[in-house]
Design an enzyme around this catalytic site. Structure first.
Site, PDB file in Angstrom:
ATOM      1  N   PHE A 210       0.933  -1.227  -0.031  1.00  0.00           N
ATOM      2  CA  PHE A 210       0.008   0.037  -0.073  1.00  0.00           C
ATOM      3  C   PHE A 210       0.815   1.295   0.186  1.00  0.00           C
ATOM      4  O   PHE A 210       1.670   1.339   0.876  1.00  0.00           O
ATOM      5  CB  PHE A 210      -0.932   0.006   0.934  1.00  0.00           C
ATOM      6  CG  PHE A 210      -1.801   1.261   1.264  1.00  0.00           C
ATOM      7  CD1 PHE A 210      -2.989   1.200   0.586  1.00  0.00           C
ATOM      8  CD2 PHE A 210      -1.544   2.316   2.147  1.00  0.00           C
ATOM      9  CE1 PHE A 210      -3.714   2.362   0.368  1.00  0.00           C
ATOM     10  CE2 PHE A 210      -2.427   3.619   1.742  1.00  0.00           C
ATOM     11  CZ  PHE A 210      -3.538   3.489   0.998  1.00  0.00           C
TER      12      PHE A 210
ATOM     13  N   ASP B  79       9.296   2.650   1.853  1.00  0.00           N
ATOM     14  CA  ASP B  79       8.073   3.538   2.315  1.00  0.00           C
ATOM     15  C   ASP B  79       7.927   3.035   3.820  1.00  0.00           C
ATOM     16  O   ASP B  79       7.556   2.103   4.323  1.00  0.00           O
ATOM     17  CB  ASP B  79       6.639   2.742   1.437  1.00  0.00           C
ATOM     18  CG  ASP B  79       5.457   3.559   1.935  1.00  0.00           C
ATOM     19  OD1 ASP B  79       5.468   4.106   3.160  1.00  0.00           O
ATOM     20  OD2 ASP B  79       4.372   3.500   1.203  1.00  0.00           O
TER      21      ASP B  79
ATOM     22  N   LYS C 247       2.601   9.713   8.337  1.00  0.00           N
ATOM     23  CA  LYS C 247       1.922   9.322   9.649  1.00  0.00           C
ATOM     24  C   LYS C 247       2.299   9.839  11.017  1.00  0.00           C
ATOM     25  O   LYS C 247       1.750  10.821  11.238  1.00  0.00           O
ATOM     26  CB  LYS C 247       1.733   7.594   9.454  1.00  0.00           C
ATOM     27  CG  LYS C 247       0.848   7.086   8.639  1.00  0.00           C
ATOM     28  CD  LYS C 247       0.295   5.805   8.839  1.00  0.00           C
ATOM     29  CE  LYS C 247      -0.903   5.421   8.002  1.00  0.00           C
ATOM     30  NZ  LYS C 247      -0.566   4.892   6.731  1.00  0.00           N
TER      31      LYS C 247
END
Ligand SMILES: *Cc1c(COP(=O)(O)O)cnc(C)c1O
Length: 393
Positions: free
Chosen positions: A137, A222, A251
């Site tokens: 993702f 990532d 995040k």
């Protein structure tokens, strides 16, 4: 009032989320309160964002101080918090330069653009394909959903951006076989988050690094979900004895304020010159001031050690649950990024029951329960959740 808010929201907000019917109003540490005064222990942390918990006094203080000083001026000028945050990130990682943006998808977007520009500048514009992992993702913008190895996320948006190939995670032979003359990079989450909390085999990431070096490919990590202490180290790559060429963060980077960052080695970062990429809000003083104190707390308050200790404790408890309940087929994860895979049970129903008992947990892919609490979670909170799960399962 609660029903009014829910009704209003459902009437006017885009229907991209199916939400739980509670209205959260206030938080403190690992607790959240809704509008009818119910208290929840938070094992979601805003999806691995609020790593220091809610309403952290040090973060709140830095925020209000900066709010009274300067919010935003654009990247036409220098600001103190942005320079300090970038220096901190460079000093504490493999990287030499930082590009700031506002979200994870934007950070990956920047990584993809930088990769293409780097090969273009070298006169190798025929090398533009990036190999990504199945079940990965990387975000919801066009480039990042094109890099995401999940059919359901790309469905309905064809044609997606060209130039992405997919191989199974943890399969070095498949990766080797996929590389051709057009390949320029590999993008990987060191631990796959949304795809189901999948950990790499111990030697896998090292083997990917070797392969990238041999074939002159860039290695992009990532770390949007795994970064900022989530796995018990500041960055997950530190566990595996490898460093990438480019890394993306977002995040938890400012504990809840919107920020993204793309970090790269000097030689690669040099491909981004004036005018090649930009973001109005990227690295604005208010978010970078918050982020800097977040990182200092993560590093100095024993948070990483605590994450490792309670993470192991939590893992042991989940393994104990697995012994007792055959519906659990696997327990996975690292630090405080943990998941249990259920064989048959409906994960969403368990999430709902947990909520009714005062615990917020998360379910991904329909059957994997994910636990990503603030890194300050106490053993007693873990005990309480595990007792609740034991009863429900
Ligand atoms: C959440 C996430 C993203 C996307 O971040 P947004 O801020 O939602 O755009 C990308 N990669 C990973 C690994 C993530 O967990």
């Amino acid at each position: 009032m609660k029903q009014d808010i829910i009704q209003t929201a459902d009437d006017v907000i885009a229907k991209t989320y199916s939400r739980f019917p509670i209205v959260l109003e206030r938080g403190e540490g690992c607790r959240l309160w809704d509008t009818v005064g119910r208290c929840y222990t938070d094992f979601v942390a805003g999806i691995a964002v609020c790593n220091l918990g809610h309403a952290h006094p040090g973060v709140s203080m830095a925020l209000s101080k900066q709010a009274e000083t300067l919010l935003h001026v654009s990247n036409l000028y220098y600001t103190i918090p942005q320079a300090e945050l970038a220096s901190w990130l460079v000093e504490n990682s493999f990287a030499d330069r930082v590009f700031f943006c506002n979200s994870g998808a934007e950070a990956n977007e920047a990584a993809i653009k930088l990769t293409r520009k780097y090969f273009n500048d070298k006169g190798e514009s025929h090398r533009f394909r990036i190999i990504a992992m199945e079940k990965s993702f990387h975000g919801r913008t066009f480039a990042t959903l094109s890099a995401t190895g999940q059919e359901k996320i790309r469905k309905g948006f064809d044609p997606v951006l060209e130039g992405f190939d997919f191989v199974p995670f943890n399969d070095i032979e498949a990766l080797k076989n996929k590389i051709d003359d057009a390949t320029c990079a590999v993008i990987i989450e060191p631990i796959q988050g949304e795809g189901g909390v999948h950990c790499p085999d111990p030697q896998y990431l090292k083997a990917v690094r070797r392969l990238c070096d041999e074939q002159k490919l860039l290695m992009i990590f990532d770390e949007i979900q795994t970064g900022i202490g989530r796995t018990g180290k500041l960055f997950a790559y530190e566990h595996f004895g490898v460093a990438p060429d480019i890394m993306t963060l977002a995040k938890a980077l400012a504990n809840g304020l919107p920020i993204g960052a793309m970090l790269a080695k000097e030689e690669i970062a040099a491909a981004f010159g004036p005018g090649s990429h930009a973001s109005t809000f990227g690295g604005t003083p208010i978010v970078t001031a918050a982020s800097l104190v977040v990182l200092k707390f993560i590093q100095s308050e024993g948070i990483l050690e605590h994450c490792q200790t309670v993470g192991r404790y939590f893992m042991d408890k989940l393994l104990w649950l697995k012994e007792r309940h055959s519906v659990i087929s696997q327990v996975r994860g690292m630090g405080l990024m943990l998941g249990i895979q259920l064989d048959t049970a409906d994960g969403d129903a368990i999430v709902k029951s947990c909520m009714e008992k005062g615990f917020l947990i998360n379910c991904i892919q329909g059957h994997i329960l994910r636990f990503i609490p603030p890194l300050i979670i106490a053993k007693s909170d873990i005990d309480a959740l595990v007792a609740c799960l034991d009863e429900l399962l």
